[in-house]
Write an enzyme that holds these catalytic residues in place. Structure first.
Site, PDB file in Angstrom:
ATOM      1  N   SER B  46       0.868  -1.172   0.000  1.00 25.35           N
ATOM      2  CA  SER B  46       0.000   0.000   0.000  1.00 25.35           C
ATOM      3  C   SER B  46       0.904   1.219   0.000  1.00 25.35           C
ATOM      4  CB  SER B  46      -0.942  -0.015   1.210  1.00 25.35           C
ATOM      5  OG  SER B  46      -1.994   0.891   0.975  1.00 25.35           O
ATOM      6  N   GLU B  47       0.643   2.152  -0.907  1.00 25.64           N
ATOM      7  CA  GLU B  47       1.627   3.196  -1.197  1.00 25.64           C
ATOM      8  C   GLU B  47       1.847   4.183  -0.049  1.00 25.64           C
ATOM      9  OE1 GLU B  47      -1.154   2.642  -2.874  1.00 25.64           O
ATOM     10  OE2 GLU B  47      -2.170   4.501  -3.473  1.00 25.64           O
ATOM     11  N   ASN B  48       0.991   4.164   0.952  1.00 28.35           N
ATOM     12  CA  ASN B  48       1.242   5.035   2.104  1.00 28.35           C
ATOM     13  C   ASN B  48       2.402   4.520   2.967  1.00 28.35           C
ATOM     14  OD1 ASN B  48      -0.698   2.939   2.694  1.00 28.35           O
ATOM     15  ND2 ASN B  48      -0.955   3.867   4.701  1.00 28.35           N
TER      16      ASN B  48
END
Lengths: 231, 206
Positions: B46-48
């Site tokens: 997840s890019e966060n």
């Protein structure tokens, strides 16, 4: 000896003025500098440039400052979930520069690390590429420049008086990058610890990038979408 | 009959190689995580700033600092790691993510995707989508085949502002699975009971 330790957000944010540019860490509401945002909301200033992935969300976080009409320009990657920003974007009261999230984080990192510009394939052939130099590598790439700020407001789980920081779980996101990119980095922590309490090999951001730090208080740590396993 | 959202999610998973890394976009693609078998040993990114998303947390394990890019609470599995956004997008841009699954407004026969704004009406922003389509090794778009007004979201040419040019590998809709190539959508699979005629604009399919 000069200390980086401030007593509270009000003192640490006192010299933020109209026209200042501010980077604000956090992803949505996760890892935002709640105390600093409240302190800025209490300052009589305007025309701020705010650099933040979401500019708050769901009516909270930086939206507090946004709805006071203190922000005139914003850099962000995502407007979804922030109807206040979408409204001010359409009525022209805030000039919004939408930056792809990877380019956003890399422009900030570049600023902190002395890189002036870089080529990336992200955004080629889209509105993001308009007016930018294109260069052909294995595929066409566009030139993106470093993104600086006067201040960064950062929240960490733990920090010491030198400014060494440790972030919890996914609360790290843009914060260490912004801390490197701003002239004055203001950090609030849940736990202000002694030097050496964070093992040297576990430090996520060395304190050299931090100018001010204070023990924060009254954290809400809001959850935007609570999802739990069905039992 | 067209596929339900859950059936679409299962079709997407069929496309994954075991032990691959997968990024799931906000909205419909998030559903995919619910159906990935642990046996596949897939690492969800997840890019966060997390690699190794497991699923939803137990009520007692909810943490406000443990979320996915859709800002939903998550749990992680053994072997997971956390990192900053620059490293996260380095994984994406650097070609280390095997598959990304994104929602879409329009996909065209030239492999382009539009999914971040409708001029004058709605702006969600591109978030990480522009990086994901240019960096992931395989780009899967998961969306309904037709918009609410009945028009096809698979087009000969996108009319909305683009997210990426010449980037889409596979489109999974409620009607089937399609591969844009050489100016047409190749029909890889149709939901049972769906015929090519149901796709309406027949000239864009092969």
């Amino acid at each position: 000896m000069k200390t980086k330790i401030y007593s509270n957000a009000k003192d640490a944010c006192a010299d933020i003025t109209s026209g200042s540019s501010i980077m604000s860490g956090g992803f949505g509401l996760c890892g935002i500098a709640e105390n600093c945002i409240d302190a800025i909301a209490n300052l009589d200033i305007k025309d701020l440039t705010v650099i933040s992935n979401n500019i708050g969300n769901s009516g909270r976080g930086l939206v507090k400052i946004l709805i006071q009409n203190k922000i005139s320009k914003a850099f962000c990657s995502y407007v979804g979930g922030n109807p206040d920003l979408e409204k001010q974007m359409f009525d022209g009261s805030v000039q919004v520069e939408l930056v792809p999230q990877g380019t956003f984080s890399e422009r900030i990192r570049a600023a902190g690390l002395g890189i002036r510009a870089f080529y990336t394939p992200t955004g080629y052939g889209t509105l993001v590429a308009e007016g930018k130099e294109v260069k052909e590598f294995d595929k066409p790439c566009i030139l993106e420049t470093a993104l600086h700020a006067d201040f960064a407001i950062i929240k960490a789980q733990k920090g010491d008086k030198y400014g060494n920081l440790w972030f919890k779980e996914t609360a790290r996101n843009f914060s260490p990058l912004m801390a490197m990119a701003a002239k004055t980095t203001i950090v609030e922590v849940e736990e202000l610890v002694e030097l050496g309490d964070i093992p040297a090999e576990d430090i996520h951001l060395p304190g050299i990038f931090v100018q001010r730090i204070f023990q924060g208080s009254n954290y809400k740590n809001d959850i935007e979408f609570l999802k739990v396993e069905e039992e | 009959m067209t596929w339900s959202k859950d059936e679409m999610a299962k079709e997407v998973i069929e496309l994954f190689e075991p032990q691959s890394s997968v990024n799931l976009g906000i909205g419909l693609p998030t559903l995919v995580a619910q159906y990935i078998s642990p046996d596949l040993e897939i690492m969800i990114h997840s890019e966060n700033g997390v690699l190794g998303v497991k699923g939803r947390p137990k009520k007692s394990e909810v943490s406000p600092t443990l979320i996915n890019a859709g800002k939903e609470t998550i749990s992680i599995k053994n072997g997971a790691s956390f990192f900053d956004s620059s490293l996260s997008f380095g994984m994406i841009r650097g070609g280390h993510i095997d598959y990304c699954v994104l929602g879409g407004m329009e996909v065209d026969t030239e492999r382009s995707l539009a999914n971040w704004m409708i001029p004058g009406k709605k702006v969600t922003g591109m978030g990480g989508a522009m990086d994901l389509v240019n960096g992931s090794r395989c780009v899967i778009v998961m969306m309904s085949h037709f918009s609410k007004d009945g028009s096809s979201k698979l087009k000969s040419k996108c009319s909305l502002p683009l997210t990426g040019v010449d980037v889409v590998d596979i489109v999974v809709t409620d009607y089937g699975i399609f591969k844009p190539s050489e100016g047409k959508f190749e029909i890889l699979k149709l939901a049972s009971g769906i015929n090519k005629e149901d796709l309406k604009e027949l000239e864009i399919y092969r």
